[in-house]
Design a protein around this motif. Structure first.
Motif, mmCIF file in Angstrom:
data_model
loop_
_atom_site.group_PDB
_atom_site.id
_atom_site.type_symbol
_atom_site.label_atom_id
_atom_site.label_comp_id
_atom_site.label_asym_id
_atom_site.label_seq_id
_atom_site.Cartn_x
_atom_site.Cartn_y
_atom_site.Cartn_z
ATOM 1 N N SER A 138 0.815 -1.219 0.000
ATOM 2 C CA SER A 138 0.000 0.000 0.000
ATOM 3 C C SER A 138 0.847 1.267 0.000
ATOM 4 O O SER A 138 0.297 2.365 0.036
ATOM 5 C CB SER A 138 -0.919 0.004 1.220
ATOM 6 O OG SER A 138 -0.171 -0.048 2.425
ATOM 7 N N GLU A 139 2.181 1.125 -0.025
ATOM 8 C CA GLU A 139 3.061 2.286 -0.043
ATOM 9 C C GLU A 139 4.118 2.129 -1.133
ATOM 10 O O GLU A 139 4.421 1.023 -1.581
ATOM 11 C CB GLU A 139 3.742 2.494 1.317
ATOM 12 C CG GLU A 139 2.796 2.974 2.407
ATOM 13 C CD GLU A 139 3.532 3.393 3.658
ATOM 14 O OE1 GLU A 139 3.086 4.341 4.329
ATOM 15 O OE2 GLU A 139 4.572 2.777 3.981
ATOM 16 N N VAL A 140 4.658 3.265 -1.537
ATOM 17 C CA VAL A 140 5.723 3.320 -2.550
ATOM 18 C C VAL A 140 7.048 3.563 -1.842
ATOM 19 O O VAL A 140 7.130 4.413 -0.946
ATOM 20 C CB VAL A 140 5.434 4.442 -3.571
ATOM 21 C CG1 VAL A 140 6.595 4.582 -4.555
ATOM 22 C CG2 VAL A 140 4.136 4.164 -4.308
ATOM 23 N N VAL A 141 8.075 2.839 -2.240
ATOM 24 C CA VAL A 141 9.412 3.021 -1.673
ATOM 25 C C VAL A 141 10.166 4.033 -2.523
ATOM 26 O O VAL A 141 10.329 3.840 -3.734
ATOM 27 C CB VAL A 141 10.190 1.690 -1.620
ATOM 28 C CG1 VAL A 141 11.581 1.909 -1.045
ATOM 29 C CG2 VAL A 141 9.433 0.676 -0.783
ATOM 30 N N VAL A 142 10.607 5.115 -1.907
ATOM 31 C CA VAL A 142 11.392 6.152 -2.585
ATOM 32 C C VAL A 142 12.838 6.006 -2.125
ATOM 33 O O VAL A 142 13.121 6.076 -0.924
ATOM 34 C CB VAL A 142 10.865 7.565 -2.257
ATOM 35 C CG1 VAL A 142 11.698 8.623 -2.981
ATOM 36 C CG2 VAL A 142 9.396 7.682 -2.644
ATOM 37 N N LEU A 143 13.753 5.807 -3.058
ATOM 38 C CA LEU A 143 15.172 5.653 -2.753
ATOM 39 C C LEU A 143 15.901 6.953 -3.081
ATOM 40 O O LEU A 143 15.737 7.498 -4.171
ATOM 41 C CB LEU A 143 15.775 4.499 -3.553
ATOM 42 C CG LEU A 143 15.147 3.116 -3.316
ATOM 43 C CD1 LEU A 143 15.788 2.083 -4.230
ATOM 44 C CD2 LEU A 143 15.281 2.706 -1.856
ATOM 45 N N TYR A 144 16.696 7.426 -2.136
ATOM 46 C CA TYR A 144 17.455 8.669 -2.320
ATOM 47 C C TYR A 144 18.898 8.328 -2.683
ATOM 48 O O TYR A 144 19.534 7.472 -2.049
ATOM 49 C CB TYR A 144 17.411 9.509 -1.046
ATOM 50 C CG TYR A 144 16.022 9.910 -0.633
ATOM 51 C CD1 TYR A 144 15.276 10.796 -1.403
ATOM 52 C CD2 TYR A 144 15.430 9.387 0.512
ATOM 53 C CE1 TYR A 144 13.987 11.158 -1.036
ATOM 54 C CE2 TYR A 144 14.146 9.751 0.886
ATOM 55 C CZ TYR A 144 13.432 10.638 0.107
ATOM 56 O OH TYR A 144 12.163 10.986 0.467
ATOM 57 N N THR A 145 19.421 9.014 -3.691
ATOM 58 C CA THR A 145 20.761 8.714 -4.193
ATOM 59 C C THR A 145 21.868 9.485 -3.487
ATOM 60 O O THR A 145 23.039 9.172 -3.666
ATOM 61 C CB THR A 145 20.835 8.998 -5.700
ATOM 62 O OG1 THR A 145 20.475 10.375 -5.930
ATOM 63 C CG2 THR A 145 19.864 8.105 -6.468
ATOM 64 N N SER A 146 21.532 10.507 -2.693
ATOM 65 C CA SER A 146 22.542 11.269 -1.967
ATOM 66 C C SER A 146 21.861 12.043 -0.854
ATOM 67 O O SER A 146 20.618 12.116 -0.792
ATOM 68 C CB SER A 146 23.302 12.230 -2.897
ATOM 69 O OG SER A 146 22.439 13.266 -3.339
ATOM 70 N N ASP A 147 22.667 12.648 0.027
ATOM 71 C CA ASP A 147 22.092 13.402 1.133
ATOM 72 C C ASP A 147 21.499 14.739 0.678
ATOM 73 O O ASP A 147 20.767 15.374 1.426
ATOM 74 C CB ASP A 147 23.138 13.635 2.220
ATOM 75 C CG ASP A 147 24.369 14.361 1.681
ATOM 76 O OD1 ASP A 147 24.446 14.580 0.450
ATOM 77 O OD2 ASP A 147 25.260 14.709 2.487
ATOM 78 N N THR A 148 21.794 15.150 -0.556
ATOM 79 C CA THR A 148 21.261 16.430 -1.037
ATOM 80 C C THR A 148 19.788 16.346 -1.422
ATOM 81 O O THR A 148 19.152 17.376 -1.616
ATOM 82 C CB THR A 148 22.062 16.916 -2.254
ATOM 83 O OG1 THR A 148 21.993 15.926 -3.289
ATOM 84 C CG2 THR A 148 23.520 17.154 -1.870
ATOM 85 N N VAL A 149 19.253 15.144 -1.556
ATOM 86 C CA VAL A 149 17.849 14.992 -1.934
ATOM 87 C C VAL A 149 16.994 14.498 -0.778
ATOM 88 O O VAL A 149 15.821 14.171 -0.979
ATOM 89 C CB VAL A 149 17.697 14.038 -3.151
ATOM 90 C CG1 VAL A 149 18.329 14.636 -4.377
ATOM 91 C CG2 VAL A 149 18.299 12.684 -2.850
ATOM 92 N N LEU A 150 17.558 14.426 0.413
ATOM 93 C CA LEU A 150 16.769 14.009 1.566
ATOM 94 C C LEU A 150 15.708 15.064 1.868
ATOM 95 O O LEU A 150 15.909 16.258 1.621
ATOM 96 C CB LEU A 150 17.669 13.813 2.782
ATOM 97 C CG LEU A 150 18.690 12.677 2.690
ATOM 98 C CD1 LEU A 150 19.529 12.637 3.960
ATOM 99 C CD2 LEU A 150 17.999 11.345 2.475
#
Length: 294
Positions: A112-124
């Motif tokens: 029921s949820e989407v997993v969002v993966l961040y590639t660096s700390d600048t997009v947190l």
């Protein structure tokens, strides 16, 4: 005779040593004592010099104002440029903001949820900057919060395990490499037969289902050759059809010869999906005047 010998011994014991002998013995003993000291000093190891203790002061760097707080590592350093952190967003909310044109399935428990993966700390998310690493809220973020720092969002659709596939043994691998928009698939399949857990992984087509069965290749005699006349009819009338389509295309683009034309092919069975597409586009203010439907 015994009496005579005992008298002689008593006489010798009563005699005193001469002073000269005593001095010689004393001098010899003193020389031996000091000689031993000198030999001991000469053979002793050199003294060990202990270094003076040093005190090292380590200053803890102060993060810049507005920078995200130091966070506990979720993934190892070896993939830090590929996957740095993650968050989850409601699937229905995510689909409302990013519509890619496919009819979505209903939400199910466990998907029921989407997993969002961040590639660096600048997009947190910006909210991470006000939290300690141990208290980061990664689950159930809003779409705006989860993607607030993302300039680009790539959406990958993958089928979750269904109720009948609770033990679905599928893995998803993210490989650092130049970008490819094709999902490569490997399965544990022997040269002949269905899925076997002890078989080596081998490259398969996307038509292979979970059990390892592949959609069969079309039969030449019954499913391919009968359509040759249709292909010949298309090629024979191609020039005529282009002459008929050219004025229609000119009417769509007008004077802007570089304007794009969206071409769709729709049969009667998909008419409902096509109506939904047009209504959804108009509700969002999208221009559909450059749409060409066959």
């Amino acid at each position: 005779m015994n009496a005579t010998m005992s008298k002689q011994l008593r006489k010798k014991s009563n005699q005193k040593l001469p002073l000269r002998t005593i001095l010689i013995v004393l001098a010899f003993g003193v020389c031996c004592f000091y000689g031993g000291l000198l030999v001991g000093f000469a053979s002793a190891p050199p003294p060990v010099q202990c270094p003076e203790p040093t005190i090292q002061i380590i200053e803890k760097p102060v993060p810049a104002k507005g920078a995200p707080a130091a966070q506990a590592k979720i993934f190892p350093e070896s993939v830090d440029r590929l996957v740095h952190d993650y968050a989850t967003v409601s699937r229905s909310e995510f689909n409302q903001h990013l519509d890619i044109g496919v009819p979505y399935d209903e939400d199910m428990h466990g998907s029921s949820e989407v997993v969002v993966l961040y590639t660096s700390d600048t997009v947190l998310p910006k909210s991470y900057a006000n939290q300690q690493s141990a208290t980061f809220k990664r689950d159930g973020l809003s779409f705006e919060e989860a993607t607030s720092q993302c300039d680009t969002v790539k959406v990958v659709l993958t089928e979750p395990a269904k109720r009948k596939q609770a033990n679905k043994r599928e893995c998803v691998a993210l490989v650092p490499q130049w970008e490819s928009y094709y999902v490569h698939k490997f399965m544990r399949l022997p040269p002949h037969g269905q899925l076997q857990h002890d078989a080596p992984l081998r490259y398969v087509s996307r038509s292979h289902v979970a059990k390892g069965v592949s959609n069969r290749v079309p039969v030449m005699e019954s499913e391919t050759m009968p359509y040759y006349p249709v292909l010949m009819d298309y090629l024979s009338n191609l020039d005529r059809m282009l002459k008929e389509l050219r004025p229609i295309a000119d009417g769509i683009v007008g004077h802007n010869r570089k304007a794009p034309i969206v071409v769709l092919v729709c049969n009667w069975g998909q008419a409902g999906l096509f109506h939904n597409f047009v209504c959804n586009a108009k509700s969002k203010g999208l221009d559909v005047s450059n749409l060409l439907i066959f």
